[in-house]
Design an enzyme around this catalytic site. Structure first.
Site, PDB file in Angstrom:
ATOM      1  N   ASP A  42      10.054   4.502 -10.249  1.00 21.24           N
ATOM      2  CA  ASP A  42       9.728   5.718 -11.516  1.00 21.24           C
ATOM      3  C   ASP A  42      10.628   7.244 -11.850  1.00 21.24           C
ATOM      4  O   ASP A  42      11.419   7.462 -13.055  1.00 21.24           O
ATOM      5  CB  ASP A  42       8.453   6.048 -11.860  1.00 21.24           C
ATOM      6  CG  ASP A  42       7.807   5.155 -11.633  1.00 21.24           C
ATOM      7  OD1 ASP A  42       8.183   3.755 -11.957  1.00 21.24           O
ATOM      8  OD2 ASP A  42       6.181   5.080 -11.814  1.00 21.24           O
ATOM      9  N   SER A  59       0.554  -1.129  -0.111  1.00 16.32           N
ATOM     10  CA  SER A  59       0.214   0.075   0.091  1.00 16.32           C
ATOM     11  C   SER A  59       1.180   1.508  -0.092  1.00 16.32           C
ATOM     12  O   SER A  59       1.749   1.594  -0.529  1.00 16.32           O
ATOM     13  CB  SER A  59      -1.010   0.027   0.768  1.00 16.32           C
ATOM     14  OG  SER A  59      -1.701   0.783   1.364  1.00 16.32           O
ATOM     15  N   LYS A  80      -0.934  -4.579  -3.457  1.00 14.62           N
ATOM     16  CA  LYS A  80      -2.128  -4.027  -2.741  1.00 14.62           C
ATOM     17  C   LYS A  80      -2.013  -2.253  -3.040  1.00 14.62           C
ATOM     18  O   LYS A  80      -1.605  -1.356  -3.252  1.00 14.62           O
ATOM     19  CB  LYS A  80      -2.174  -3.597  -0.972  1.00 14.62           C
ATOM     20  CG  LYS A  80      -3.813  -3.543  -0.231  1.00 14.62           C
ATOM     21  CD  LYS A  80      -3.683  -2.371  -0.357  1.00 14.62           C
ATOM     22  CE  LYS A  80      -5.596  -1.731   0.289  1.00 14.62           C
ATOM     23  NZ  LYS A  80      -5.439  -0.700  -0.444  1.00 14.62           N
TER      24      LYS A  80
END
Length: 442
Positions: free
Chosen positions: A320, A309, A334
């Site tokens: 990224d 999460s 999740k």
């Protein structure tokens, strides 16, 4: 930190732990808009609820009342029906009574009563997602992916997640016995834990070696971003910070705002995370601010199967944006967002309303985040008789190096022996510092 939608009021922007056990797996929730009750209604649907289905529900309801072995009142039947309706949607949607709200508040404040494990359902089995640091579960050696077969003498096979959580609740000082099955072992084991009041500090820090810091975040609570900022400042007070290990292993998630705040400590621009759902209020974007605590320090982020999460939001954003190297094993996966909607009777509805995406548009739901460098957890042991376990620093009355001391060597040897992944992260940071100098000399 900026967002395209207002981020207040903050109502239940958090994940659930009840008595140290998660009601849902690392649930991530968004701020609740002021007009949430009106906006919570789904888009207009021209298909009316079939009368036959309503009649069937009423028939089942009445037959239970008339013929079930024990008498059940109407309120209990209706709430059970609601719980069943939500439970069939996904593992994270749930009906919250007043006790659940109180458990939520206690968790995000960093204090609750329990044994300190995050649990959820995987393939129909009650599974440990992550043990929380410095709790009875962690001290007993429970690990992510351990399956809980029994709670005391009751099998968990046909239990719902809520039933399991209710059974594991209890007062401080009471014992609970869990039957655990671990992958790779031939037989289950029994573990007895004593419930206690758990006061969790979500952020810890130390120097691994001169110039190389370690920042451990065990879960994302309300003040985690502020605590992480203070920890970085403290590490910088020790001297030049040449590298930093951010440890998100076995971090089950938590408060969305705190995850964004932590990522923002290392990014000075660009997207951190965005969410998309059916309703306009579910679409949000969070970007980094220019005020950054450590924009240029080389970083390694440690993740594993217990990283879920909010922890995956931070890891995904740093990966990224090519701000850090991710090391370890694949994360939990999740990637859904829950909103907590108040009900007129004072209870709440926690409903999955969106998916979150990393800056590059990746949804990690049921996929997880792949590390850049795969390193499984283990121990580094030196074989006896290899001749490699004696060094000059081990000899009695050895001459000290005026530029260093033996304490550093002992710390790093201990690190490599006790936490192989962390030792490899430190080695990689050193390599990242050496590489620019080597390239500049060519």
């Amino acid at each position: 930190m900026t967002a395209s939608q207002p981020r207040s009021p903050r109502l239940i922007v958090r994940h659930f732990l009840a008595m140290g056990m998660a009601l849902v797996i690392g649930a991530l929730t968004l701020p609740l808009p002021a007009n949430a009750q009106q906006n919570a209604q789904p888009p207009a649907n021209n298909d009316a609820l079939p009368v036959e289905d309503v009649q069937t529900f009423a028939e089942v309801f009445e037959r239970i009342k008339r013929t079930y072995v024990d008498e059940v009142d109407d309120t209990t039947l209706m709430r059970n029906a609601i719980r069943g309706m939500l439970g069939e949607l996904d593992p994270h949607s749930a009906y919250l009574d007043k006790d659940d709200f109180e458990a939520l508040r206690e968790t995000t404040e960093g204090e609750f009563s329990g044994v300190g494990i995050e649990v959820g359902m995987q393939e129909g089995q009650l599974t440990i997602i992550a043990p929380l640091d410095d709790t009875p579960a962690a001290r007993a050696g429970l690990q992510a992916q351990d399956r809980i077969l029994r709670i005391d003498d009751t099998p968990t096979e046909s239990m719902s997640l809520q039933e399991a959580v209710d059974m594991m609740r209890g007062d401080e000082g009471e014992d609970i016995r869990l039957t655990i099955m671990r992958e790779g072992e031939d037989a289950p084991r029994n573990v007895t834990l004593t419930r206690e009041t758990i006061q969790t500090e979500s952020v810890k820090h130390e120097l691994l070696a001169p110039g190389y810091g370690y920042l451990r975040i065990s879960q994302f609570q309300n003040r985690t971003g502020e605590q992480a900022r203070d920890a970085i400042a403290s590490l910088r007070d020790e001297g030049e910070l040449k590298g930093l290990v951010l440890d998100l292993r076995n971090n089950p998630g938590g408060v969305l705002d705190s995850a964004v705040d932590v990522a923002d400590l290392f990014l000075d621009s660009g997207l951190i995370v965005y969410t998309e759902g059916r309703l306009p209020d579910s679409d949000m974007r969070f970007s980094a601010s220019t005020q950054t605590s450590a924009p240029d320090v080389p970083m390694v982020v440690l993740i594993n199967g217990g990283s879920a999460s909010a922890a995956e939001i931070v890891a995904g954003a740093l990966q990224d944006q090519q701000r850090a190297v991710l090391m370890g094993t694949e994360s939990f996966g999740k990637g859904s967002v829950q909103q907590v909607l108040p009900l007129n009777n004072g209870d709440g509805l926690k409903l999955t309303t969106a998916l979150y995406y990393t800056p590059d548009g990746r949804s990690i739901q049921a996929q997880g985040i792949e590390p850049d460098v795969d390193v499984v957890r283990g121990r580094l042991e030196v074989a006896e008789g290899s001749g490699l376990n004696i060094r000059e620093a081990d000899l009695e009355n050895h001459l000290r190096n005026i530029n260093g001391d033996t304490e550093r060597t002992e710390r790093e040897v201990s690190l490599a022996e006790s936490d192989y992944q962390l030792g490899e992260a430190l080695n990689l940071l050193r390599a990242l510092n050496v590489l620019p100098h080597a390239q500049g000399g060519n």
